[in-house]
Design a protein around this motif. Sequence first.
Motif, PDB file in Angstrom:
ATOM      1  N   ILE A 143      32.734  88.867  63.022  1.00 52.85           N
ATOM      2  CA  ILE A 143      33.342  88.238  64.192  1.00 52.85           C
ATOM      3  C   ILE A 143      32.445  87.075  64.614  1.00 52.85           C
ATOM      4  CG2 ILE A 143      34.088  88.580  66.580  1.00 52.85           C
ATOM      5  CD1 ILE A 143      34.355  91.594  65.859  1.00 52.85           C
ATOM      6  N   SER A 203      30.161  84.417  66.464  1.00 56.32           N
ATOM      7  CA  SER A 203      29.238  84.578  67.595  1.00 56.32           C
ATOM      8  C   SER A 203      29.844  84.101  68.905  1.00 56.32           C
ATOM      9  CB  SER A 203      27.941  83.822  67.336  1.00 56.32           C
ATOM     10  OG  SER A 203      27.271  84.381  66.242  1.00 56.32           O
ATOM     11  N   ILE A 205      31.966  86.898  70.265  1.00 56.48           N
ATOM     12  CA  ILE A 205      31.123  88.005  70.725  1.00 56.48           C
ATOM     13  C   ILE A 205      30.486  87.669  72.076  1.00 56.48           C
ATOM     14  CG2 ILE A 205      29.002  89.304  70.233  1.00 56.48           C
ATOM     15  CD1 ILE A 205      31.348  90.218  68.537  1.00 56.48           C
ATOM     16  N   ILE A 225      29.428  90.898  74.732  1.00 58.58           N
ATOM     17  CA  ILE A 225      28.792  91.897  73.875  1.00 58.58           C
ATOM     18  C   ILE A 225      27.372  91.434  73.572  1.00 58.58           C
ATOM     19  CG2 ILE A 225      28.880  93.027  71.614  1.00 58.58           C
ATOM     20  CD1 ILE A 225      31.966  92.595  71.742  1.00 58.58           C
ATOM     21  N   THR A 226      26.404  92.330  73.798  1.00 55.74           N
ATOM     22  CA  THR A 226      25.005  92.025  73.560  1.00 55.74           C
ATOM     23  C   THR A 226      24.389  93.143  72.716  1.00 55.74           C
ATOM     24  OG1 THR A 226      24.205  93.215  75.514  1.00 55.74           O
ATOM     25  CG2 THR A 226      24.828  90.896  75.829  1.00 55.74           C
ATOM     26  N   ARG A 284      26.909  96.978  73.339  1.00 53.64           N
ATOM     27  CA  ARG A 284      27.673  96.611  72.146  1.00 53.64           C
ATOM     28  C   ARG A 284      28.791  97.575  71.779  1.00 53.64           C
ATOM     29  NH1 ARG A 284      23.196  97.962  67.491  1.00 53.64           N
ATOM     30  NH2 ARG A 284      22.661 100.001  68.297  1.00 53.64           N
ATOM     31  N   LYS A 308      36.149  95.360  74.343  1.00 55.66           N
ATOM     32  CA  LYS A 308      34.826  95.782  74.792  1.00 55.66           C
ATOM     33  C   LYS A 308      35.003  96.999  75.694  1.00 55.66           C
ATOM     34  CE  LYS A 308      30.654  94.391  77.042  1.00 55.66           C
ATOM     35  NZ  LYS A 308      30.179  93.837  78.256  1.00 55.66           N
TER      36      LYS A 308
END
Length: 60
Positions: free
Chosen positions: A24, A26, A29, A34-35, A39, A56
């Motif tokens: 996916i 960056s 994301i 999302i980190t 995640r 998410k």
Amino acid sequence: MDKRTLQVIFNKAGSGSWTKRITIPSKIIADMGITENDRDVELLYDENKKEITIKKMKKN
């Protein structure tokens, strides 16, 4: 809406089994928030439409 054409990556393990992955981008994301520490995502598959949706997970 961001539409991308991606390819499924097939990796063969030493045992002979296959792993399939989709990378996916960056930008997507990051936009989803999302980190490394947050995640968890939910994957939904609609068998009739043959569609995958990724969401998410919300923190409790």
